[in-house]
Design a protein around this motif. Structure first.
Motif, short mmCIF file in Angstrom:
data_model
loop_
_atom_site.label_atom_id
_atom_site.label_comp_id
_atom_site.label_asym_id
_atom_site.label_seq_id
_atom_site.Cartn_x
_atom_site.Cartn_y
_atom_site.Cartn_z
N ARG A 36 0.81 -1.22 0.00
CA ARG A 36 0.00 0.00 0.00
C ARG A 36 0.84 1.27 0.00
NH1 ARG A 36 -5.12 0.05 0.71
NH2 ARG A 36 -5.08 2.06 1.76
N GLU A 37 1.83 1.34 0.88
CA GLU A 37 2.55 2.59 1.08
C GLU A 37 3.76 2.78 0.19
OE1 GLU A 37 3.18 2.90 5.31
OE2 GLU A 37 1.06 2.45 5.69
N ASP A 40 1.99 1.57 -3.99
CA ASP A 40 0.70 2.12 -4.41
C ASP A 40 -0.29 1.06 -4.92
OD1 ASP A 40 0.31 4.70 -3.76
OD2 ASP A 40 0.87 5.55 -5.69
N THR A 42 -3.11 -0.30 -3.71
CA THR A 42 -4.02 -0.03 -2.59
C THR A 42 -5.30 -0.86 -2.60
OG1 THR A 42 -4.96 1.83 -3.82
CG2 THR A 42 -3.16 2.32 -2.29
#
Length: 190
Positions: A36-37, A40, A42
């Motif tokens: 996620r971080e 990307d 997500t």
């Protein structure tokens, strides 16, 4: 004299959805946070961050795993599939299509984890793996019928805050039937 401190970072390469992603990560970075971080990606959701809700479920070497409890460094060299990688181009995976057809979602937050888990559940069942709901666990018995109780038990690690469970069970059953149909077609062609 005390030993020199070692680095707490490693350079790794993650194989995600068929693509290689080189990263330098702290050894404590979870696979979820890397996805996620750092990358990307997500679609994988952070729910409880304790491995209890299943929102962060991904496939590691085609088996389901809660990515919030899996360290990114431990995923190096493994085949990682996220929700972004389950479709075949523009063609939805049969589980995605079933969720869409049968309203197997409401708010959609848990849906990526539900879909990844369902894909693995269908494969586990087809391989003859028993569950806690399986009556006859002897290998000679073969795969048990994929009843609603079997599906509920096998999907029990994935929570839905909206309560779309009835539709989720129907979607998993439909996708499993599509898979079984494909298996029968492949056998007939052979």
């Amino acid at each position: 004299m005390a030993p020199a401190p070692t680095s707490t970072y490693s350079a790794i390469t993650l194989n995600i959805n068929g693509e290689k992603y080189p990263l330098t990560v702290d050894h404590r970075t979870t696979l979820l946070d890397a996805l996620r971080e750092r990358l990307d990606l997500t679609g994988t959701k952070k729910g409880c961050d304790q491995g209890q809700c299943g929102a962060c479920t991904v496939l590691l070497d085609r088996r389901r795993a809660v990515s919030c409890l899996h360290l990114a460094v431990a995923a190096e060299g493994r085949e990682i599939t996220t929700i972004e990688g389950v479709a075949d181009g523009e063609r939805l995976h049969p589980v995605q299509q079933a969720f869409l057809d049968l309203d197997g979602y409401q708010c959609g937050y848990c849906t990526p984890g539900q879909i990844c888990s369902a894909i693995a559940v269908i494969e586990e069942h087809a391989a003859g793996w028993p569950s806690a709901a399986t009556d006859d666990v002897r290998p000679a018995a073969g795969p048990p019928p994929l009843t609603d109780d079997e599906i509920r038990e096998r999907m029990s690690g994935n929570l839905c805050r909206c309560g779309a469970y009835v539709s989720i069970v129907r979607a998993v059953a439909q996708a499993a039937a599509v898979r079984a149909e494909g298996d029968e077609t492949a056998e007939a062609a052979a």
